[in-house]
Design an enzyme around this catalytic site. Structure first.
Site, PDB file in Angstrom:
ATOM      1  N   CYS A   1       6.637  -0.429  -8.491  1.00 12.61           N
ATOM      2  CA  CYS A   1       7.085   0.905  -8.062  1.00 12.61           C
ATOM      3  C   CYS A   1       7.749   0.792  -6.698  1.00 12.61           C
ATOM      4  CB  CYS A   1       5.900   1.856  -8.037  1.00 12.61           C
ATOM      5  SG  CYS A   1       5.314   2.116  -9.712  1.00 12.61           S
TER       6      CYS A   1
ATOM      7  N   HIS B   1       6.714  12.337  -7.740  1.00 11.75           N
ATOM      8  CA  HIS B   1       6.136  13.267  -8.714  1.00 11.75           C
ATOM      9  C   HIS B   1       4.649  13.541  -8.505  1.00 11.75           C
ATOM     10  CE1 HIS B   1       6.256   9.130 -10.454  1.00 11.75           C
ATOM     11  NE2 HIS B   1       4.970   9.380 -10.630  1.00 11.75           N
TER      12      HIS B   1
HETATM   13  O1  LIG Z   1       2.473   1.381  -5.491  1.00 13.50           O
HETATM   14  C1  LIG Z   1       2.564   2.208  -6.427  1.00 13.50           C
HETATM   15  C2  LIG Z   1       2.413   1.837  -7.751  1.00 13.50           C
HETATM   16  C3  LIG Z   1       2.524   2.779  -8.727  1.00 13.50           C
HETATM   17  N1  LIG Z   1       2.777   4.071  -8.390  1.00 13.50           N
HETATM   18  C4  LIG Z   1       2.852   5.072  -9.494  1.00 13.50           C
HETATM   19  C5  LIG Z   1       4.146   5.749  -9.773  1.00 13.50           C
HETATM   20  C6  LIG Z   1       3.993   6.178 -11.218  1.00 13.50           C
HETATM   21  O2  LIG Z   1       3.222   7.381 -11.282  1.00 13.50           O
HETATM   22  C7  LIG Z   1       3.181   5.043 -11.818  1.00 13.50           C
HETATM   23  C8  LIG Z   1       4.052   3.998 -12.488  1.00 13.50           C
HETATM   24  O3  LIG Z   1       4.604   4.527 -13.626  1.00 13.50           O
HETATM   25  P1  LIG Z   1       6.070   4.129 -14.160  1.00 13.50           P
HETATM   26  O4  LIG Z   1       6.103   4.736 -15.523  1.00 13.50           O
HETATM   27  O5  LIG Z   1       6.138   2.637 -14.205  1.00 13.50           O
HETATM   28  O6  LIG Z   1       7.060   4.733 -13.222  1.00 13.50           O
HETATM   29  O7  LIG Z   1       2.518   4.448 -10.720  1.00 13.50           O
HETATM   30  C9  LIG Z   1       2.907   4.454  -7.082  1.00 13.50           C
HETATM   31  O8  LIG Z   1       3.109   5.635  -6.750  1.00 13.50           O
HETATM   32  N2  LIG Z   1       2.809   3.502  -6.145  1.00 13.50           N
END
Ligand SMILES: O=c1ccn([C@H]2C[C@H](O)[C@@H](COP(=O)(O)O)O2)c(=O)[nH]1
Ligand SMILES: Nc1nc(=O)c2c([nH]1)NC[C@@H]1CN(c3ccc(C(=O)N[C@@H](CCC(=O)O)C(=O)O)cc3)CN21
EC number: 2.1.1.45
Length: 282
Positions: free
Chosen positions: A160, A221
């Site tokens: 991310c 989000h």
């Molecule tokens: O360091 C991080 C790792 C993960 N996230 C969050 C952002 C998303 O809500 C999910 C990952 O979902 P994807 O479908 O791969 O986008 O994990 C974060 O904020 N910070």
């Protein structure tokens, strides 16, 4: 702290509902956020409107620096934050590349410390950056990137916060970190701490002066099941930011790789509101 609350309020007020297939949940979503942290004056960007488990965030960062690929190693450092993605996601569980219990695959620090190129050579991006900064060099490509589209199928999650760029002007060190996807209630609480601590740590081991860390987020989000709790959190009045002390005996990348633990980090003057337990989406 104010920029965090402003972002949360903006998502609540102006965000748009987006269906997310991976988690099967709706997210209130905003595109583009620019945050910055004053590392020079040690203004530690920890959330004060709820209790933040800052040690977990620094443990994650240390695991990335060490190139760990296993949730058990992260637990030994002091965080359970990778347990669910390594062991509870059905898509990853059925992936033939998963090597068994706690395996995260080739994510984050694995790419940062051992990116494999098309000739099969292993590239240590972080070591190159530290060596250059130690010699006073910024080649305008001091980039640590975890984002390797060729190996998404070999890991449990695409990174991310995927790219960190260091910039050196004389003795002054800056960091710009890029994030494609941000779970604002849970992830950002950790990511703010990590961006700040990464610049402070790298400046310390390369004997440079840390200046500002810039944090650029694309998709910010709040998951549907987090909204009501966030409405409580944004009504709370923030406290003044504390500061972060790092053991001055940490002097090299090898120190970070070998003996450093969470006892080498101390937050001074952290006042906070009560904890809020946000739901986590795997
Ligand atoms: O360091 C991080 C790792 C993960 N996230 C969050 C952002 C998303 O809500 C999910 C990952 O979902 P994807 O479908 O791969 O986008 O994990 C974060 O904020 N910070
Ligand atoms: N949906 C989602 N959001 C994320 O922020 C996220 C992922 N997935 N997957 C990969 C990593 C793991 N991260 C995590 C995982 C768990 C917490 C968490 O449960 N935090 C709680 C308790 C922390 C503790 O007790 O140590 C919190 O209140 O902050 C935070 C970030 C950040 N990343």
């Amino acid at each position: 702290m104010n920029q965090y609350l402003e972002l949360c309020k903006k998502i609540i007020n102006d965000g748009q509902w987006v269906e997310n297939k991976r988690t099967n949940k709706k997210c209130l979503t905003l595109i583009n956020a620019d945050l910055q942290y004053d590392v020079e004056n040690n203004v530690f960007p920890i959330i004060t409107t709820r209790k933040s488990f800052w040690k977990s965030a620094i443990a994650e960062l240390l695991g990335y620096i060490r190139g760990y690929d296993n949730a058990a190693d992260f637990r030994k450092l002091g965080t359970k934050s990778w347990d669910a993605n390594a062991n509870d996601n059905s898509v990853w569980l059925s992936n033939p590349n998963r090597k068994g219990l706690d395996d995260m695959g080739r994510v984050y620090g694995v790419q940062g410390r051992s990116w494999v190129n098309s000739d099969g050579c292993v590239i240590d991006q972080l070591k190159k950056i530290i060596n250059n900064l130690n010699s006073g060099i910024d080649d305008r490509g001091e980039i640590l990137t975890f984002y390797n589209p060729g190996e998404f199928d070999k890991g449990c999650l695409r990174p991310c916060m995927h790219t960190h760029t260091f910039s050196l002007i004389n003795e002054d060190l800056y960091l710009t970190s890029y994030q494609r996807s941000c779970d604002v209630p849970l992830g950002l609480n950790f990511n703010q701490i990590q961006v700040f601590t990464l610049l402070k740590l790298v400046a310390q081991i390369t004997r440079k002066k840390p200046k500002t860390a810039y944090h650029k987020i694309v998709n910010a989000h709040i998951y549907e099941d987090q909204i009501d709790l966030m409405k409580v959190q944004i009504e709370r009045k923030p406290f003044q930011s504390p500061s972060l002390n790092i053991n001055p005996d940490i002097k090299s990348l090898e120190d970070l790789e070998s003996w450093v633990t969470l006892d080498d980090f101390e937050v001074i003057g952290y006042e906070h509101h009560d904890a809020i337990k946000y739901p986590f989406s795997v």
